[in-house]
Design a protein around this motif. Structure first.
Motif, PDB file in Angstrom:
ATOM      1  N   UNK A   4      51.361  39.819  47.225  1.00  0.00           N
ATOM      2  CA  UNK A   4      50.238  39.886  46.283  1.00  0.00           C
ATOM      3  C   UNK A   4      50.109  38.571  45.519  1.00  0.00           C
ATOM      4  N   UNK A   5      51.224  38.009  45.099  1.00  0.00           N
ATOM      5  CA  UNK A   5      51.198  36.726  44.379  1.00  0.00           C
ATOM      6  C   UNK A   5      50.650  35.626  45.286  1.00  0.00           C
ATOM      7  N   UNK A   6      51.059  35.642  46.546  1.00  0.00           N
ATOM      8  CA  UNK A   6      50.545  34.653  47.496  1.00  0.00           C
ATOM      9  C   UNK A   6      49.034  34.808  47.677  1.00  0.00           C
ATOM     10  N   UNK A   7      48.564  36.045  47.728  1.00  0.00           N
ATOM     11  CA  UNK A   7      47.132  36.313  47.866  1.00  0.00           C
ATOM     12  C   UNK A   7      46.380  35.752  46.653  1.00  0.00           C
ATOM     13  N   UNK A   8      46.910  36.007  45.478  1.00  0.00           N
ATOM     14  CA  UNK A   8      46.273  35.505  44.256  1.00  0.00           C
ATOM     15  C   UNK A   8      46.185  33.988  44.301  1.00  0.00           C
ATOM     16  N   UNK A   9      47.296  33.330  44.627  1.00  0.00           N
ATOM     17  CA  UNK A   9      47.315  31.863  44.666  1.00  0.00           C
ATOM     18  C   UNK A   9      46.307  31.309  45.667  1.00  0.00           C
ATOM     19  N   UNK A  10      46.184  31.964  46.800  1.00  0.00           N
ATOM     20  CA  UNK A  10      45.267  31.496  47.835  1.00  0.00           C
ATOM     21  C   UNK A  10      43.802  31.707  47.467  1.00  0.00           C
ATOM     22  N   UNK A  11      43.544  32.560  46.472  1.00  0.00           N
ATOM     23  CA  UNK A  11      42.163  32.903  46.125  1.00  0.00           C
ATOM     24  C   UNK A  11      41.800  32.610  44.667  1.00  0.00           C
ATOM     25  N   UNK A  12      42.539  31.740  44.006  1.00  0.00           N
ATOM     26  CA  UNK A  12      42.266  31.452  42.593  1.00  0.00           C
ATOM     27  C   UNK A  12      40.854  30.927  42.357  1.00  0.00           C
ATOM     28  N   UNK A  13      40.304  30.231  43.325  1.00  0.00           N
ATOM     29  CA  UNK A  13      38.964  29.674  43.161  1.00  0.00           C
ATOM     30  C   UNK A  13      37.878  30.637  43.632  1.00  0.00           C
ATOM     31  N   UNK A  14      38.280  31.767  44.163  1.00  0.00           N
ATOM     32  CA  UNK A  14      37.318  32.741  44.674  1.00  0.00           C
ATOM     33  C   UNK A  14      37.013  33.795  43.619  1.00  0.00           C
ATOM     34  N   UNK A  15      35.815  34.308  43.675  1.00  0.00           N
ATOM     35  CA  UNK A  15      35.436  35.426  42.807  1.00  0.00           C
ATOM     36  C   UNK A  15      35.694  36.706  43.596  1.00  0.00           C
ATOM     37  N   UNK A  16      36.845  37.309  43.367  1.00  0.00           N
ATOM     38  CA  UNK A  16      37.197  38.513  44.118  1.00  0.00           C
ATOM     39  C   UNK A  16      37.539  39.647  43.154  1.00  0.00           C
TER      40      UNK A  16
END
Length: 117
Positions: A8-20
């Motif tokens: 989950x932390x990896x997912x967050x890091x990979x999508x910090x610039x995304x509006x999800x």
């Protein structure tokens, strides 16, 4: 479960610039959203929303130090207005974004990874 939380932390890091939507994280790790948020809070003592916001502002601070204009950074990290970004950044760091950029001061909020012992 720790592997799923680290995923989950990896997912967050990979999508910090995304509006999800934050529910996407629990979908990604195949854990019910309510259960994931409860465990997350128990382990970090903050809500998932607070964590994502802190990580985004930390990364935004790094971009400001690279000389990227405040407006560009604000939109890159999902803020709809410069005022909203400036208020959030000041509350988080104690200074407005342009001050941080000029003074080369960097606040950092590290990525959590939980050790698997």
């Amino acid at each position: 479960m720790l592997k799923k939380l680290n995923d989950a932390m990896d997912y967050i890091e990979a999508h910090l610039e995304d509006d999800f939507p934050l529910e996407k994280i629990s979908e990604y790790i195949h854990v019910p959203d309510y259960h994931f948020r409860k465990i997350f809070f128990a382990l970090t003592n903050m809500t998932l929303n607070e964590y994502v916001k802190n990580r985004r502002l930390s990364e935004a601070n790094k971009k400001l130090l690279q000389g990227i204009p405040v407006t560009d950074v604000a939109y890159q990290y999902g803020y709809q207005s410069l005022d909203g970004f400036s208020r959030a950044f000041k509350k988080w760091s104690g200074m407005i974004p342009s001050q941080a950029a000029k003074s080369k001061q960097c606040q950092s909020y590290q990525n959590y990874h939980l050790s698997q012992q």
